[in-house]
Design a protein around this motif. Sequence first.
Motif, PDB file in Angstrom:
ATOM      1  N   UNK A 170       0.894  -0.935  -0.265  1.00 23.86           N
ATOM      2  CA  UNK A 170       0.345  -0.139  -0.421  1.00 23.86           C
ATOM      3  C   UNK A 170       0.815   1.339   0.008  1.00 23.86           C
ATOM      4  N   UNK A 171       1.619   1.356  -0.939  1.00 24.25           N
ATOM      5  CA  UNK A 171       2.992   2.269  -0.716  1.00 24.25           C
ATOM      6  C   UNK A 171       3.590   2.540  -2.364  1.00 24.25           C
ATOM      7  N   UNK A 172       3.878   3.511  -3.241  1.00 20.82           N
ATOM      8  CA  UNK A 172       3.907   2.714  -5.042  1.00 20.82           C
ATOM      9  C   UNK A 172       6.031   2.137  -4.385  1.00 20.82           C
ATOM     10  N   UNK A 173       6.080   1.437  -5.984  1.00 22.85           N
ATOM     11  CA  UNK A 173       6.679   0.842  -5.881  1.00 22.85           C
ATOM     12  C   UNK A 173       7.791   1.343  -6.503  1.00 22.85           C
ATOM     13  N   UNK A 174       8.963   1.940  -6.428  1.00 22.54           N
ATOM     14  CA  UNK A 174       9.660   2.749  -7.263  1.00 22.54           C
ATOM     15  C   UNK A 174      10.826   1.033  -7.763  1.00 22.54           C
ATOM     16  N   UNK A 175      11.227   1.664  -9.486  1.00 20.35           N
ATOM     17  CA  UNK A 175      12.151   1.077 -10.280  1.00 20.35           C
ATOM     18  C   UNK A 175      13.961   1.728  -9.287  1.00 20.35           C
ATOM     19  N   UNK A 176      14.570   0.857  -9.542  1.00 21.48           N
ATOM     20  CA  UNK A 176      16.372   1.224  -9.347  1.00 21.48           C
ATOM     21  C   UNK A 176      17.327   0.432 -10.041  1.00 21.48           C
ATOM     22  N   UNK A 177      17.986   1.499 -11.464  1.00 21.89           N
ATOM     23  CA  UNK A 177      17.882   0.400 -12.442  1.00 21.89           C
ATOM     24  C   UNK A 177      19.915   0.843 -12.451  1.00 21.89           C
ATOM     25  N   UNK A 178      21.343   0.427 -12.471  1.00 15.21           N
ATOM     26  CA  UNK A 178      22.159   0.641 -12.236  1.00 15.21           C
ATOM     27  C   UNK A 178      23.144   1.049 -13.825  1.00 15.21           C
ATOM     28  N   UNK A 179      22.551   0.149 -14.527  1.00 14.59           N
ATOM     29  CA  UNK A 179      22.606   0.763 -15.871  1.00 14.59           C
ATOM     30  C   UNK A 179      21.984   1.569 -16.149  1.00 14.59           C
ATOM     31  N   UNK A 180      20.818   2.177 -16.613  1.00 16.66           N
ATOM     32  CA  UNK A 180      19.696   3.164 -17.195  1.00 16.66           C
ATOM     33  C   UNK A 180      19.826   4.578 -15.935  1.00 16.66           C
ATOM     34  N   UNK A 181      20.735   4.909 -14.552  1.00 21.39           N
ATOM     35  CA  UNK A 181      20.164   5.183 -14.233  1.00 21.39           C
ATOM     36  C   UNK A 181      21.605   6.185 -13.451  1.00 21.39           C
ATOM     37  N   UNK A 182      21.773   7.655 -13.711  1.00 23.35           N
ATOM     38  CA  UNK A 182      22.588   7.901 -13.071  1.00 23.35           C
ATOM     39  C   UNK A 182      22.976   8.365 -11.745  1.00 23.35           C
ATOM     40  N   UNK A 235      26.431  -7.463 -20.356  1.00 31.47           N
ATOM     41  CA  UNK A 235      28.026  -7.641 -19.572  1.00 31.47           C
ATOM     42  C   UNK A 235      28.984  -6.569 -20.318  1.00 31.47           C
ATOM     43  N   UNK A 236      27.912  -5.092 -20.770  1.00 32.97           N
ATOM     44  CA  UNK A 236      29.453  -3.969 -20.840  1.00 32.97           C
ATOM     45  C   UNK A 236      28.320  -2.754 -19.633  1.00 32.97           C
ATOM     46  N   UNK A 237      29.456  -1.867 -18.760  1.00 35.89           N
ATOM     47  CA  UNK A 237      27.995  -1.035 -17.947  1.00 35.89           C
ATOM     48  C   UNK A 237      27.200   0.220 -18.566  1.00 35.89           C
ATOM     49  N   UNK A 238      26.200   0.318 -17.584  1.00 34.35           N
ATOM     50  CA  UNK A 238      25.885   1.615 -17.608  1.00 34.35           C
ATOM     51  C   UNK A 238      25.967   2.760 -17.107  1.00 34.35           C
ATOM     52  N   UNK A 239      25.387   3.671 -16.622  1.00 36.13           N
ATOM     53  CA  UNK A 239      25.383   4.828 -15.919  1.00 36.13           C
ATOM     54  C   UNK A 239      26.211   4.161 -14.752  1.00 36.13           C
ATOM     55  N   UNK A 240      25.958   2.959 -13.598  1.00 34.90           N
ATOM     56  CA  UNK A 240      26.163   3.168 -13.157  1.00 34.90           C
ATOM     57  C   UNK A 240      26.741   1.548 -12.810  1.00 34.90           C
ATOM     58  N   UNK A 241      26.538   0.879 -13.676  1.00 32.96           N
ATOM     59  CA  UNK A 241      26.997  -1.063 -13.286  1.00 32.96           C
ATOM     60  C   UNK A 241      26.812  -1.487 -14.603  1.00 32.96           C
ATOM     61  N   UNK A 242      26.592  -2.750 -14.920  1.00 31.20           N
ATOM     62  CA  UNK A 242      25.685  -3.606 -14.723  1.00 31.20           C
ATOM     63  C   UNK A 242      24.271  -3.561 -15.439  1.00 31.20           C
ATOM     64  N   UNK A 292      11.395   4.391 -21.597  1.00 33.06           N
ATOM     65  CA  UNK A 292      11.927   4.864 -21.473  1.00 33.06           C
ATOM     66  C   UNK A 292      12.319   4.701 -20.168  1.00 33.06           C
ATOM     67  N   UNK A 293      13.500   4.981 -19.661  1.00 28.57           N
ATOM     68  CA  UNK A 293      13.087   4.896 -17.994  1.00 28.57           C
ATOM     69  C   UNK A 293      14.305   6.584 -17.803  1.00 28.57           C
ATOM     70  N   UNK A 294      15.808   7.018 -18.545  1.00 27.29           N
ATOM     71  CA  UNK A 294      16.086   7.695 -18.028  1.00 27.29           C
ATOM     72  C   UNK A 294      16.370   8.797 -19.140  1.00 27.29           C
ATOM     73  N   UNK A 295      17.186  10.563 -19.024  1.00 27.78           N
ATOM     74  CA  UNK A 295      17.903  10.755 -20.147  1.00 27.78           C
ATOM     75  C   UNK A 295      19.204  10.601 -19.858  1.00 27.78           C
TER      76      UNK A 295
END
Length: 450
Positions: free
Chosen positions: A60-72, A102-109, A440-443
């Motif tokens: 009963x509380x909104x959930x959010x995605x955390x993404x170490x490839x796509x997010x800075x 295999x290749x890291x993104x903004x913060x990782x794999x 879309x996830x992030x710029x």
Amino acid sequence: MTEMMTSPPGILISAPSSGTGKTTVMLGLLRALAEDGLTVQPFKSGPDYIDPAFHLAAARRPSFNVDTWAMDGGLLEAISAQACGADIVVAEGSMGLFDGVAKPGEQGHGTSAETAARMGWPVILVLDVGGQAQSAAATALGFRMYNPDLPFAGVILNRCASPRHERLTRLGMERAGMPVLGVLPRRGDLTLPERHLGLIQAVEHPDLEAAISGYASFLREHVDLAAIRSAAASRSAGASVGRSANELPRPPAQRIALARDSAFSFTYPHLLEGWRASGAEILPFSPLANEAPAADADLVWLPGGYPELHAGKLAAADNFLTGLRRHAESRPVHGECGGYMTLGAALIDKDGTQHQMAGLLSLVTSYEKRKFHLGYRKAHLESGMPGFSAGDQLRGHEFHYCSILDQPDAPLARVLDAEGAEVPETGSVRGNVSGTFFHLIAQAGRMEAA
């Protein structure tokens, strides 16, 4: 302005692979802790469009995605700040604990292990012990030692066949020095319904509340909730968690007509939170109910979902289609994945029946011969789209089974996968209308001048 605060303690529920029961554990744990009077903040590691809605129903509380490839780092901090005011964080991993690209993104794999390490959440590994006993400890030990720096809370043994099976499996865990936080007996009625993209949507479950309540009772009976609460941890005291809404995605318009029903529901929660935090008005409407977008909206946004399951109904939704076409005459319209298909000329369902869509783009897609498309995407925009300009770089995720039969409009972007290989799903743009197959996830910045 960014304030300083300490994040609430948390844990991350993961597993060696998909299909081990971690979602059942996640939902039961969210509800059981909430029933105990805790404010529980759920998160999902990785690019999942479906699980956050189940988390919301359970906690009963909104959930959010955390993404170490796509997010800075700034976006990760802003999203983690959504836990402000919670007593405990419970995050769900995706796939296996160390599975990523295999290749890291903004913060990782993009692995769940990276999420746990960055956020300071100890990992609880859900192990399917069917067909093994002491040998399960070798799997658990391997996961703990693969990255010795990763905080590790212990294991929950799932699908245990008998008391003898439990005793033998516990012996192995004791030898490996692995805390056992719970043992779940084998039960065939604790599975969630699935379809080709994974779980059915939360809004489609025939009795989701009863299912979640059952999971909570099951976990309360077989899991040590006190030990799990004690295992929860966060980054060291005084760690900075960004609270600035400026780090969340900015809205692409002031008044956004957002399609919202069981055909169009795949929108990342952090996007909507960012739009609202910046003062945008979100005006939901249901194409399946034949509702037109708000006549005074600045933008119509069609998210992904399952239009292929409702293609006949959408093709007959005259009020929706007329309103959509009228809006596109003077103002922008954007579609993601299923929304993109709906903006096209036609959609062919799995039975080979062709359904006329909005015709605002020339795209023709088919589910008659399924083709699997899955993975992270990095798009270099060649034309503008709502909220972004030509030259911007976007990060997103693609997951669908349709084939493109015709795509004659101008390409919206040059699109690459996580390893830098070009993909043919470039998106389209025609007049005020644009669409992409990726969500879309992030710029991610702007292209450098040649």
